[in-house]
Design an enzyme around this catalytic site. Structure first.
Site, short mmCIF file in Angstrom:
data_model
loop_
_atom_site.label_atom_id
_atom_site.label_comp_id
_atom_site.label_asym_id
_atom_site.label_seq_id
_atom_site.Cartn_x
_atom_site.Cartn_y
_atom_site.Cartn_z
N LYS A 176 17.22 14.90 1.12
CA LYS A 176 18.53 15.39 0.63
C LYS A 176 18.60 15.32 -0.90
CE LYS A 176 22.71 16.49 -0.10
NZ LYS A 176 23.13 17.88 -0.06
N CYS A 178 27.81 17.01 -6.37
CA CYS A 178 26.46 16.83 -5.82
C CYS A 178 25.38 16.88 -6.88
CB CYS A 178 26.19 17.89 -4.76
SG CYS A 178 27.23 17.68 -3.31
#
Ligand SMILES: NC(=O)c1ccc[n+]([C@@H]2O[C@H](COP(=O)([O-])OP(=O)(O)OC[C@H]3O[C@@H](n4cnc5c(N)ncnc54)[C@H](O)[C@@H]3O)[C@@H](O)[C@H]2O)c1
Length: 440
Positions: free
Chosen positions: A217, A271
């Protein structure tokens, strides 16, 4: 009934801790696919809004999804996070995982949510962490907290990690289409999580061990950050070379194995600006200096300053000074067509301009807050009598600006600084604008 059967016939109850930009879309998708969902959030405003059948976030399609899920009685929200755990067979953790002032992972929200689960954990529940975590965090932080319950992960309860990959503005669509990576503390945990997600996504479900999935991720967002940094460096070079970087990148991307992203005023959101630090910090703990990743972060973090230099240069070209000018900043959100302002480059641009005694008036069609006190959702208010237009966000509205009409209300000569390359330089120059753009 076993949990696998309850997942299969949708009779399992799903609890979601964190009703933000990811948790709420996730909750509405499960609810509208026939699962009973209880959403928990510590923010009472968010809970009340959802229970009225409204969405506290802006996201394509979310208003209809929330209304439908709440009016059908399939989704309810509560601030009682303990109730969420007690009432659910499956609990998803989708709280924020930012970095702190020293750019280290701040896992306080995850720890708090996991602590709530631990206090109310019962045998046979499936816990899935969806929040982005640094590699190793499930083993080092999540499992010890959960096992304070006296129950053992993988023996008494199931535990999986499955981070979200959706992009803001297309979150609903992407949750239902993207492939997912799923790590389980045991094979059974991964299988149960896979069975659950197979109800909501047509994408491939790929399983692995939790630490690998945690790493994957953060690699994904780091890859994008490094790609953007390269693009930004190319853009800065192109400005000196007198080459249009956007055109150059477009041509380079015709190569079958090249896919450069667009240069711009900086990377914002919850993010990309912080996930590379999860990697950098983990590597540091292990005595490794991630030089490329750290440099990319520096390049991207410097882009608001680069935009400020362009503004100064652009005003100078029209014999104007920053401390004697009104600047219209177009865009507060960090990304086009969203109201999300987390990590937005606009903040630094506006605050620095104000420190330089510039008269700043900002505009955003989606956002209702500002950083300068002078703000409007009506673009003409910001543009009227401005010495310079600065585009910081690539909202669709800015791609179709009526420059001719603006010429009548702007101070002469018209000056444009395009931080997102949404305005056609040729068209602007034909209208006698002084046009400066990132990578132009
Ligand atoms: N936003 C995105 O598009 C995106 C995409 C991929 C991954 N992620 C990751 O998903 C996670 C969530 O991101 P987000 O953008 O939805 O964050 P967010 O800030 O929008 O939502 C988090 C929510 O959790 C709530 N919360 C905090 N502590 C809580 C607790 N103890 N119990 C219950 N609720 C609590 C907050 O009030 C907030 O509403 C992060 O780890 C992020 O990195 C986000």
């Amino acid at each position: 009934m076993t949990l696998v059967d309850a997942i299969s016939d949708k009779s399992c109850r799903i609890g979601i801790l964190g009703m933000g930009y990811v948790g709420l879309p996730m909750a509405t998708i499960f609810a509208n696919r026939g699962f009973r969902v209880l959403g928990g959030d510590i923010n009472a405003g968010i809970v009340e809004t959802i229970n009225r059948g409204e969405s506290p976030i802006s996201e394509n399609g979310i208003d209809v999804m929330v209304k439908e899920a709440v009016s059908n009685g399939m989704l309810r929200a509560t601030c009682d996070t303990e109730e969420v755990v007690k009432e659910s067979d499956i609990v998803l953790v989708v709280v924020q995982t930012p970095i702190d002032a020293d750019k280290r992972p701040d896992l306080e929200a995850v720890k708090c949510a996991v602590h709530t689960i631990s206090k109310n954990l019962a045998e046979g529940k499936l816990i899935i962490i969806e929040s982005t975590l640094p590699p190793g965090a499930t083993q080092e932080t999540v499992i010890p907290l959960l096992e304070q319950s006296g129950l053992r992960a993988g023996e008494d309860f199931y535990l999986a990690y499955s981070p979200e990959r959706a992009i803001p503005t297309r979150t609903l669509e992407e949750i239902q289409k993207n492939s997912r990576i799923i790590g389980g503390v045991t094979e059974e945990s991964a299988l149960l999580a896979t069975a659950l997600y197979s109800h909501i996504t047509s994408g491939e479900l790929v399983t692995g061990d939790i630490k690998t999935v945690e790493l994957v991720k953060v690699i994904e967002n780091t890859y994008r950050d490094v790609n953007i940094a390269l693009s930004n460096e190319v853009a800065i070079l192109c400005e000196k070379l007198g080459i249009d970087a956007v055109r150059a990148i477009e041509m380079a991307n015709k190569h079958p194995r090249v896919n450069l992203l667009q240069p711009g005023t900086g990377v914002g959101g919850h993010c990309i600006p912080k996930d590379p630090y999860f990697l950098i910090n983990k590597a540091k703990e292990l005595g490794i200096d991630l030089k490329v990743v750290s440099s990319a972060r520096r390049v991207n973090e410097n882009m608001p300053k680069h935009l400020l230099n362009l503004i100064e240069k652009a005003l100078k070209s029209a014999d104007k000074r920053i401390d004697d000018s009104k600047v219209a900043v177009l865009g507060i959100a960090y990304k086009g067509n969203t109201s999300d302002i987390r990590g937005t480059p606009s903040k630094e641009v506006i605050e620095t301009l104000m420190e330089m005694d510039c008269d700043v008036f900002s505009h955003d069609p989606f956002v209702s807050e500002d950083f300068c006190g002078k703000f409007s959702n009506k673009i003409e208010d910001a543009v009227r009598d401005a010495d310079c237009l600065v585009v910081v966000t690539d909202h669709d509205e800015y791609k179709h600006l009526d420059l001719k009409a603006f010429l009548k209300i702007l101070k002469k000569p018209g000056v444009i600084v395009d931080g997102r390359r949404v305005i056609d330089p040729q068209k602007a120059e034909e209208l006698d604008f002084h046009y400066f753009g990132v990578g132009y």
